[in-house]
Design an enzyme around this catalytic site. Structure first.
Site, short mmCIF file in Angstrom:
data_model
loop_
_atom_site.label_atom_id
_atom_site.label_comp_id
_atom_site.label_asym_id
_atom_site.label_seq_id
_atom_site.Cartn_x
_atom_site.Cartn_y
_atom_site.Cartn_z
N GLU A 1 21.75 -10.19 -17.82
CA GLU A 1 22.58 -10.58 -16.62
C GLU A 1 23.30 -9.41 -16.36
O GLU A 1 23.76 -8.55 -16.99
CB GLU A 1 23.96 -11.44 -17.43
CG GLU A 1 24.07 -12.71 -16.33
CD GLU A 1 23.08 -13.50 -15.88
OE1 GLU A 1 22.86 -14.37 -16.76
OE2 GLU A 1 22.55 -13.52 -14.67
N ASN B 1 31.87 -18.42 -4.98
CA ASN B 1 30.97 -18.10 -4.04
C ASN B 1 31.28 -16.47 -3.96
O ASN B 1 32.00 -15.86 -3.71
CB ASN B 1 31.64 -18.63 -2.51
CG ASN B 1 30.43 -18.11 -1.58
OD1 ASN B 1 30.46 -16.81 -1.32
ND2 ASN B 1 29.81 -19.09 -0.72
N LYS B 2 30.00 -16.04 -4.28
CA LYS B 2 29.67 -14.46 -4.50
C LYS B 2 30.39 -13.74 -3.19
O LYS B 2 30.91 -12.86 -3.16
CB LYS B 2 28.24 -14.08 -4.83
CG LYS B 2 28.01 -14.01 -6.25
CD LYS B 2 26.65 -13.21 -6.50
CE LYS B 2 25.68 -13.73 -5.40
NZ LYS B 2 24.98 -15.09 -5.56
N ASP C 1 16.51 -13.08 -8.28
CA ASP C 1 16.73 -14.66 -7.73
C ASP C 1 15.26 -14.83 -6.84
O ASP C 1 14.62 -15.72 -6.88
CB ASP C 1 17.79 -14.78 -7.05
CG ASP C 1 18.91 -14.79 -7.99
OD1 ASP C 1 20.14 -14.65 -7.56
OD2 ASP C 1 18.81 -14.38 -8.96
N GLY D 1 25.57 -20.33 -10.14
CA GLY D 1 25.09 -19.39 -10.79
C GLY D 1 23.26 -19.63 -10.89
O GLY D 1 22.64 -19.08 -12.00
#
Ligand SMILES: Nc1ncnc2c1ncn2[C@@H]1O[C@H](COP(=O)(O)OP(=O)(O)O)[C@@H](O)[C@H]1O
Ligand SMILES: CC(=O)N[C@H]1[C@@H](OP(=O)(O)O)O[C@H](CO)[C@H](O)[C@@H]1O
Length: 446
Positions: free
Chosen positions: A47, A222-223, A179, A132
């Site tokens: 991570e 929300n990133k 991702d 996530g």
């Protein structure tokens, strides 16, 4: 170089694709030319290290984004009204279609498409948002795939992965490439070790006697609308530059731990010791960082900061660096254990997941109280290991559960976490589910 597969899909009336087709016909009075899909992902371990240049270990989940599309010569994008030649992306307010525009704009620029096709689209996603599980990247990747196909381009999965990792940054977050890589390069039935520079994916065979269960804390972050994420990226960049300078390297040429580690010829364990040797545990002030790097605050902004981190006053360099190097090590240990299959493999993997969560919580400080409570409940409910997955500050935990205990695990977590809150009670099935390694992006024709 492998390309995204093109297959057939059934659009029976009550199927999901049938419903998407109905929506499309209701909106545009005709059926779609084709469908594109891109999957979400769960990161099993590794991570906040992909943007530091380190390998990660995700798997695709079955939840995905599907876009039904028809192309035309209108030069306009119909899903929401906008001029396909004026693709300004609003970073302050990342509304959902901005993510679509990232993929669209990225592909058109990458392939230098001069007269882009108009598009009529319907978007349907089943990935929990801001949890996530990479719903944003699935949307960006799917939009890029649609744009590629509509404009007769043919990029490989790797080219698409690299391009989408780059163009998702148009939204403002300085994420890594995990991702997008898993969304394109996943294969059903296997997790992947994703390596960067060059991008490479390797199958990771997971133990057969365990199941991975995702549980959503239902705390949303929300990133792109917050600075938490980019502050961590900057702390890692500054720590790597201070280590580089202290060790006599041309620090301005470095932005990522992996490049500094490689330039110094260190193992990951040696890198953890260099952190102890060079960085003090207390937070660094901006003035102290400027002093060490011998730059003014303006120069620092140029070399190392980003738009939403210009006002940050202190940086926890020691702890972030210790997390990254130790987490990169845990990924390699996880992969090795899956490959060698020792008798105690599931115990070893579970402990690696627990150590990862502890490091994310205490050193990287990217967890939150509800997420920590959820991880504890998962461990008390029979998980061999449990950890936050994705950026954190909310979102999901992933737990590794003995295959013969999944039902009792789900029952226990339901009672202890979701059952206690009326808001969560009726949405348990979408927030707590076992998952298997899913397949990657695809184009479907009826
Ligand atoms: N199915 C969807 N339809 C429309 N927008 C979506 C969809 N899935 C995700 N998004 C967009 O992506 C945003 C979530 O991105 P982010 O906060 O980075 O979370 P994640 O961890 O899921 O990537 C949502 O707020 C929304 O704007
Ligand atoms: C698009 C983006 O920024 N994704 C980054 C983000 O994932 P999420 O989509 O927020 O789970 O956080 C993880 C943390 O490991 C990685 O850094 C990843 O690259």
């Amino acid at each position: 170089m492998e390309n995204v597969p093109v297959g057939k899909v059934s659009v029976e009336i009550n199927s999901r694709y049938g419903r998407i087709k109905d929506k499309f016909m209701g909106s545009y009075g005709k059926k779609p030319d084709y469908y594109a899909r891109a999957s979400g992902r769960v990161n099993l371990i590794g991570e906040h290290i992909d943007y530091c240049g380190y390998s990660v270990l995700p798997m695709a989940i079955e939840q995905d984004v599907v876009i039904a599309v028809s192309s035309n010569d209108s030069g306009r994008l119909q899903m929401f009204e906008c001029d396909i030649n004026d693709l300004s992306i609003n970073k302050e307010k990342p509304v959902w279609h901005n993510y679509f525009l990232c993929g669209l704009k990225g592909l058109l620029e990458h392939c230098k498409v001069t007269s882009p096709k108009g598009l009529q689209c319907v978007v349907d996603g089943t990935i929990p948002k801001s949890a996530g599980l990479s719903s944003s990247s699935a949307l960006v990747c799917c939009a890029a795939l649609v744009t590629m196909h509509a404009n007769g381009q043919a990029l490989s999965k790797k080219e698409l992965s690299d391009m989408c990792a780059h163009c998702e940054r148009f939204i403002g977050t300085e994420g890594g490439g995990m991702d997008q890589a898993i969304s394109f390069m996943a294969n059903k039935g296997t997790a992947k070790l994703i390596e960067f520079n060059p991008l490479k994916s390797t199958d990771v065979e997971l133990p057969e006697d365990v199941v991975f269960v995702i549980s959503n804390s239902c705390v949303e972050l929300n990133k792109a609308a917050t600075s938490h994420f980019n502050i961590r990226v900057v702390e890692c960049r500054l720590a790597s530059q201070i280590i580089a300078k202290t060790k006599g390297l041309k620090w301005r040429e470095f932005k990522r731990f992996a490049d500094v580690q490689k330039a110094l010829g260190l193992t990951l364990d040696e890198a953890v010791n260099v952190v102890k040797e060079i960085l003090h545990q207390e937070p660094y002030t901006k003035e102290e960082v400027c002093g060490i790097l011998e730059v003014t605050a303006d120069e620092l902004a140029q070399t190392s900061l980003s738009a939403n981190t210009l006002d940050v006053k202190t940086f926890k360099l020691h702890d972030r660096a210790t997390h990254v190097f130790s987490e990169a090590n845990r990924v390699l240990q996880f992969k090795k254990t899956c490959d060698l299959k020792p008798a105690d493999a599931s115990v070893v993997l579970g402990n690696l997941m627990k150590d990862s969560h502890t490091s994310c919580r205490d050193l990287y400080q990217c967890s939150c109280d509800d997420l920590d409570r959820l991880v504890d409940i998962c461990c008390q409910s029979g998980a061999l290991g449990s950890r936050l997955t994705g950026a954190g500050w909310g979102g999901c935990a992933v737990s590794m559960v003995p295959a013969n205990q999944v039902d009792s695990f789900i029952k226990s977590v339901t009672e202890k976490y979701y059952g206690k809150d009326d808001r969560l009670k009726e949405k348990v099935t979408e927030n707590l589910f076992a998952t298997q390694p899913g397949g990657g992006a695809a184009i479907y024709l009826e």
